[in-house]
Write an enzyme that holds these catalytic residues in place. Structure first.
Site, mmCIF file in Angstrom:
data_model
loop_
_atom_site.group_PDB
_atom_site.id
_atom_site.type_symbol
_atom_site.label_atom_id
_atom_site.label_comp_id
_atom_site.label_asym_id
_atom_site.label_seq_id
_atom_site.Cartn_x
_atom_site.Cartn_y
_atom_site.Cartn_z
ATOM 1 N N HIS A 173 54.692 48.546 52.772
ATOM 2 C CA HIS A 173 53.942 49.747 53.141
ATOM 3 C C HIS A 173 54.874 50.569 54.019
ATOM 4 C CE1 HIS A 173 50.119 51.636 55.157
ATOM 5 N NE2 HIS A 173 50.961 52.518 54.670
ATOM 6 N N ASP A 175 56.366 54.164 54.683
ATOM 7 C CA ASP A 175 56.266 55.603 54.464
ATOM 8 C C ASP A 175 57.642 56.256 54.584
ATOM 9 O OD1 ASP A 175 53.461 55.772 54.127
ATOM 10 O OD2 ASP A 175 53.197 55.524 56.282
ATOM 11 N N ASP A 287 47.653 53.255 50.493
ATOM 12 C CA ASP A 287 47.662 54.175 51.629
ATOM 13 C C ASP A 287 47.320 55.622 51.317
ATOM 14 O OD1 ASP A 287 47.982 54.456 54.446
ATOM 15 O OD2 ASP A 287 49.878 55.467 54.100
#
Length: 359
Positions: A173, A175, A287
Site C-alpha cells: 500500500h 502511495d 485505497d
C-alpha cells in the site's frame, strides 16, 4: 607635472572604455524599418511596447466577438418570447441565421450509447445497486470495533473447542503521491519494504506477499543486482510473490478519466511483460475512495478475472454482510444490468473487503 600627465592618460583611458561600451550596447539594439522605409532604433522598451499593442488588438477582437455573441443571444431570446421558435416546418432563413453554428462532433455509433436510454430491471438472482442506495440511510452510527462496524461480542470460553482462524495478507500500500514525494517515499520506506520482502519470503516458503504499484517496483528493480532479481523471479514462480492489478499506480477511481486509467494500466503491464513475463489475474484496490464499474470493466478487458475492493461505505458493507453478498459478479450499466450475485455461503467475519468477479 608628471602626476598631472598620469591623471590625463588615466582619464582618457576611462573615457575610451565608456565610449566603447556604449558602442557595443547600441550595436545590440534591434534595428527595424518604419512604414516609410526609414531605419529606426528599437530597444527592449520598443519590443515590449509592440507586444502590449498586439495584446490590445487581440482584446479588442475578443470584445467584438463577445459582443456579437451577446447580440445573437438577445435576438434569439426575443424570438422565443414572440413565439417564433419555431413551428415545425415553418423555420425561415432569417430565423436560421440567428441560431449559433452547430459544434463539430465526431460521429457516435448507436450501439455505444444504448445504455443511456435503457431501463434496468431487477434480476431474480442479483441486486441493482441503485436500489440498494435507496434502502440505506448512510447515517454512520457509532458502534463496534470500527466507528460504523458491527457491535461484536463473545464469551471468554467460546473458542475453547474450536481454534480461531486468522488470515494475514501481507500486501503493498505504497502511495506514489501523498504526504511525501515519490523519491522520498522510496528512499525512506518503499525500498526497505521490498528488500525485507525478498529476505522474509525466502526464510519461510509458507509466507506470501502481494504487490501492486509497479512505479515503485520498477524503480527498486533498477537499483538491485542480478542475484536479487533472480531471487524475485523464483518467488514469483513459486507463487509466494503475486503481482495484483499491475498498474503503474493504484489509481483514483472517483475523478479519473478512463483514458488515464487505461494508460497507467498499460504502462504497468508492459513493464511486467518486459521484465518478469508476468500477467496479473487479480485486481487489488484497497485505497481508492470510491469505486467505479468502469475500472472493473477495464480490468476484465485486460484479462483479469476477479478483484478486491475496500473503500466502500460502511453502510454498504454492512448491508452486503447481512445479505451474504460480499462476493458477487459485477456487471456494468452498459451491460445487461448491474448484478451482484451472491457467491458467499456465509458472512465474512471481518467484512472489511469485498471481492467481485467481473462478468
Amino acid at each position: 607635472m608628471k602626476l598631472s600627465r598620469q591623471f590625463t592618460v588615466f582619464g582618457s583611458a576611462i573615457f575610451c572604455v565608456v565610449v566603447f561600451s556604449l558602442y557595443l550596447m547600441l550595436d545590440h539594439i534591434d534595428h527595424s524599418k518604419n512604414p516609410n522605409g526609414e531605419r529606426i532604433q528599437k530597444g527592449q522598451l520598443g519590443i515590449l511596447q509592440d507586444k502590449i499593442d498586439h495584446l490590445e488588438r487581440l482584446l479588442a477582437e475578443n470584445n467584438e466577438i463577445i459582443g456579437n455573441i451577446r447580440d445573437s443571444v438577445i435576438n434569439l431570446r426575443e424570438t422565443v418570447k414572440d413565439g417564433k421558435m419555431f413551428p415545425e416546418g415553418n423555420m425561415s432563413q432569417g430565423d436560421l441565421e440567428l441560431l449559433p453554428p452547430a459544434p463539430a462532433l465526431l460521429p457516435i455509433h448507436s450501439e455505444d450509447c444504448q445504455f443511456a436510454a435503457r431501463t434496468y430491471s431487477k434480476a431474480a438472482d442479483g441486486v441493482q445497486m441503485l436500489d440498494v442506495y435507496d434502502l440505506l440511510s448512510f447515517d454512520n452510527p457509532d458502534g463496534g470495533v470500527w466507528k460504523q462496524g458491527f457491535d461484536i461480542s463473545y464469551q471468554d470460553n467460546e473458542w475453547d473447542n474450536e481454534p480461531l482462524q486468522v488470515f494475514v495478507v501481507p500486501h503493498s500500500h505504497n502511495d506514489p503521491g501523498w504526504l511525501k514525494t515519490f523519491d522520498d517515499y522510496y528512499r525512506d520506506q518503499t525500498q526497505h519494504i521490498l528488500n525485507n520482502m525478498v529476505v522474509k519470503l525466502h526464510e519461510d516458503s509458507r509466507r506470501k506477499m502481494i504487490w501492486s504499484e509497479i512505479s515503485y517496483f520498477s524503480k527498486w528493480w533498477d537499483n538491485i543486482d542480478e542475484q536479487k532479481r533472480d531471487a524475485v523471479r523464483r518467488l514469483i514462480e513459486s507463487g509466494q510473490l503475486e503481482v495484483a492489478t499491475g498498474g503503474w499506480v493504484m489509481p483514483d477511481e472517483a475523478n479519473t478519466h478512463y483514458f488515464a486509467l487505461i494508460d497507467q494500466l498499460v504502462e504497468g503491464h508492459q513493464w511486467l511483460e518486459r521484465n518478469l513475463g508476468v500477467k496479473p489475474k487479480t485486481g487489488w484496490a484497497v485505497d481508492p475512495f470510491g469505486h467505479t464499474p468502469t475500472q472493473a470493466y477495464l480490468l476484465r478487458q485486460a484479462g483479469l478475472s476477479n478483484m478486491l475492493i475496500q473503500r466502500v461505505h460502511y453502510s454498504v458493507k454492512k448491508h452486503f454482510a447481512s445479505q451474504k453478498t460480499l462476493e458477487f459478479f459485477w456487471r456494468q450499466n452498459w451491460g445487461e444490468q448491474l448484478i451482484l450475485i451472491d457467491r458467499a455461503s456465509h458472512t465474512l467475519d471481518s467484512f472489511l473487503s469485498i471481492s467481485s468477479f467481473m462478468a
